[in-house]
Design an enzyme around this catalytic site. Sequence first.
Site, PDB file in Angstrom:
ATOM      1  N   GLU A  67      26.341 -12.489  21.516  1.00 55.30           N
ATOM      2  CA  GLU A  67      26.849 -13.797  20.990  1.00 55.30           C
ATOM      3  C   GLU A  67      27.230 -14.813  21.453  1.00 55.30           C
ATOM      4  O   GLU A  67      26.964 -15.449  20.599  1.00 55.30           O
ATOM      5  CB  GLU A  67      28.392 -12.716  20.709  1.00 55.30           C
ATOM      6  CG  GLU A  67      28.457 -11.592  20.162  1.00 55.30           C
ATOM      7  CD  GLU A  67      27.629 -12.450  18.562  1.00 55.30           C
ATOM      8  OE1 GLU A  67      28.431 -13.558  18.351  1.00 55.30           O
ATOM      9  OE2 GLU A  67      27.143 -11.505  18.224  1.00 55.30           O
ATOM     10  N   SER A 335      22.300   6.379 -24.826  1.00 54.64           N
ATOM     11  CA  SER A 335      22.186   5.472 -26.498  1.00 54.64           C
ATOM     12  C   SER A 335      23.401   5.240 -26.602  1.00 54.64           C
ATOM     13  O   SER A 335      24.025   4.357 -27.293  1.00 54.64           O
ATOM     14  CB  SER A 335      22.102   7.125 -26.775  1.00 54.64           C
ATOM     15  OG  SER A 335      21.297   8.331 -27.504  1.00 54.64           O
TER      16      SER A 335
END
Length: 884
Positions: A67, A335
Site C-alpha cells: 500500500e 419455454s
Amino acid sequence: MELALGAVAVVYVASVDLPPDPAPPQASVLYYRDGRTVLARVGLTDRTDVTLEQIPPVVRQAFLAAEDRGFYDHFGMSVRGLVRALWANVVTDSGQGASTITQQYVRNAYLTQERTVSRKTREAVLALKVEHRYSKDEILERYLNTIYFGRGAYGIEAASRAYFGTGVGQLDAYRAAVLAALVKDPTRGDPAADPKWARERWVWVLRAMSEQGWLPEGEADRAPYPKVASESVTASAVGGPAGLIADRVEDELVAAGISRQQIRTGGLRVTTTIDAGIQKAATSSIGAALRGQPKELRSALVAVGPGDGGVRAYYGGDRGRGYFDDALAARPPASTFKPVVLAAAEERDISYQSLYNGTSPRLFSDRDGAPLYNQKNLQCPVCPLNIAMVYSLNTPFYALAEQIGPDAVRDLAHRLGVPRRYGDRETLVDAKGEPEPGRTRSDIALGRYPVTPADLTSMYATLAAGGRRAERHFVRSVSRADGVKLYEHETETRQVLSSAVAADVGAVLSEVVDHHGRVPGVPAAAKTGSQQWGNTDDSSDAWTAGWATDLAAVVWVGRELPGPIREKGGKAVNGDGMPYRIWRSFMAGAMRGRSGEALPPPPRVGRPGKTDLASLGTDVPRGKALVFPGPQRGDLVDKSKATGSWAERVERLNGVLDKYAADAPDFSVAVVDRRSGRSYDYRGDRRFETASIVKAELLAALLLRAQDEGRELTEDERARVRKMIVASDNDAAARVYDDLGRADGLRQAGDRLGLRATDPAGQVGLSHTTANDQTRLIGALTAAQSPLNRKSRELILSLMSSVNADQNWGISAASFSGEQVALKNGWLSRSAEQGRWIVNSIGRISDEDTDVSVAVLSHGHANQSAGVEEVEHIAALTRSYLGW
C-alpha cells in the site's frame, strides 16, 4: 497558477481542524419497504485492537509493500501533493490523488468513500494534520487496527483469526501477504470468493516485498499459497433468505458510491424495496414446497413491482450471507422465452391468432437435419399461436423465430430486461463449443440461452407494466445515523415495447393460467417452462414466470449442478408442477388483501396469417385446431415377443431380420447387455463407413492422450469437443483428428479401446468400423476397467446425453420413457453411391434396471428419413425379441 493554488492550499490547510477520534463502528440497519420494520442488521463487526509491537515486522512490511512503500519517508500528503490534487480535481475533474496509508486511515476513520473534489482535498489536509499529531508508528498501528478485511473483520487481529484461525503474532510473510492483498478489494480478494484474483494479488505483494529487500528474490514464484479457512465469518452474520438480500443491497450501495466499510460500520439506515408481507409469502411458499423433498432440490423466487422496478421479494437460497445465490445463476429459461417470440412477432404485424404447423417432429433448415419434437410429442397440425402457447409447443414457436429472425427475439429480450453481458460473456448467443459462437439461433425460442431468475423477472415486469421498463433495484433510500440522507433511488422508466403488444401477450398468458389453474381471486398471466435433461422425461431446470397487475414474479426449481430433478417418490419436476404450485401459492399470498385488477383486454395486434401451414404434409388433417398426443418413446417396441429362452429369442430375431434384410438396404446391429452379460449381433462384423459416429471415438482418443500427459483438457479443447459431439461440427472433428496425428493416432487409440476392426481413413468420416466394434467402444465408456478414467468416461457420456436432448431418433426408438440415452448419430450422402445415404446410430440406454450398448449401422438409403426409419425399426426389433 501553481503558485496561486499553493497559497490557497496553505490557507485551506490552516482552516481545517482534525476531528476527534472516530466513534466505534456501528451496524447498519436494513428496513422493509415501510421504513419501520427491521429486515436485517449488517456489520455486526469483529474487531480486537493490538499494539504495533504485537504485530510481527514481516506483517507490517507486507502492508507497506502493498500500500505505501514510502510511508516512513513522506508526510502523509505534501503541500505540493495537495496542489497537484487540487489541479487534477478542479481543472481536469479526474478525481485523482495518491492514496498513502495515512490517507487511507483518514478516509476510513473520518470521511466517506465518494470520489469528489471536496472529499479528496479534505482527505489530503486531514492526512497532513494526522501526520503532525501522531508518529509514523502510531499511524500504522491505527491503520492496521481499523482497515476492513472482509468476512466482517476489522483490523489485523480479527482478520488473522477470520482467515487463518490464529492471532496476528503467528503470521508469517506469506499469510500476511494474503491479508495485505485484501485491502485493495476485501470482497473479491477473499480466496473463497475469487481464488484466481486473490492469488495473483498475493504474488504481486510478495514480489513487492522482494523489491524492498524484505524477502529473497524470486520467493513469489517458489512459495506455496497458504491454506486459508474456507468458511466466511460474514456468512453467519445474517442468516436465511435475508442474508442474500443483504448481499444484494450492499452490492447496490457500493455501485452508488457508498463503501462496504461505511455500510458495515457507519450505522446507516437503509430502506429497501422489500415488502414484508410479500417476502413472507415467498419464503412460506418455497418452504412448504421443498419440505420433505430430496435435499438436492433448490429454488429461487424473485418478485418485482411493475413500473418502478423495486424488488418486493427475493429468495436465492436460505443459507445466509456470502453463499451461492440461485436467483443470480444463469440457467436455460426453456419455454418461458416463448412470450418474447410472440411479442417480437406482433411487432412485425403477426397476430397471436395466426395458424402454424404444430406437428411433431418437424425438420428445420438450420438444424442440420435434427428433428425438433414437442414436449410429450404433442400434435397440433393447424395451431393458433395462443393454443401453441397454452400447450407450450416447440415447433410453431421455432418456426416463428425462424420466420422473424432470432436476432429480433434477442434484441427484444435485451430491451425488456436481459443484460447484454454476464461478466465477460455475451448473453443470448452461442458460446464457445456451441454450433455458432457469437450468433443467435432460432433455439432462442426454446429458451436454450441461459438467463438468471432475477433478469427473467425484470423482463416479465416490463411486460406487466405495459412495455415500460424500470431498472430492478433493492434500495429506496439511505440515511446516516444523524438523519442526513446519503442516497435516494430515482425511478426512471422508458417505453421499450408497445402497450398493445404487451396486453396481447398478457391475454395469451392468462389462457395458460386458466389451463394450469387460476390464482384464487387474482387475474394473472403466466408461462411455465421445462429444460429437458438429456433424452429423458426429466428436467434439469423448471420455471414459472408471470404477473398480476401489481406484481411480477419468477420461480425456478433445479439443482446446483445440472441434473435430473425429481420430487420425493420419483416424480419428475416440470414447470407446470412444483414451480407452478409455488408461483400460484406465492401470488395468492402476496396479493391477499390487495385489489385484483383485471388484466388489460387484448387489442389483437397484427394480422392472422397461415403461411407456415404450407409446411404440412398432404396426409395431415387440416380441420379445426386440435391438440392430441403423437407417437411416444417405446411405441415401436413390442415386448410380448420376448418369450422363451435366450437362444429361442435369438433364433426368432435372426429370422425376422433375415426377412427384413431381403428388401431393405444393407445394415448390421449389435447389442451388449451389461446387466446379464449377454450379447447379440446380426452381421456385427460387417464393415460400414462411420460418418459422424466416429466423433465419439475421436473424443475418447483425445482424452486418452490428455490422461497420458497427466492433464485436463484445455478450455479450447473442451469447447472444441463439445461442438464436435453436441453440434456434430465437422470442422471441430477435423481439428481434433489433425491434433491426434490423423489415421495413425486414431488407430493407436482404437487399439487401446479394444476396437479390433475399425480402420481410420484420411477423411475421418469415411473411416470404417463394425457394429461389434462400436459396442466395444460404448463398453469402454462405461466399464471401470476401461483405459479411460472415470472423469473421461463421464465427460463423453454427458456430452452424448446432451446430443439427444432435441435429436430424439436412432437407437432412442428402442428406449422407454424414463430411460437415459447417451448416443451419437451420423448420416452422410455418398456421391460414390449415387447420393445414397449412410445412417448410423450408436449409444447406451440405461436406468436402474437397464444398461445396454446398441449399435446400428446402415447404408444405401434413398434419403435421410428412410435411413432414420430403418435404423429405428431395427433397434426396436432387437428389444422386442430379446427383451433386454
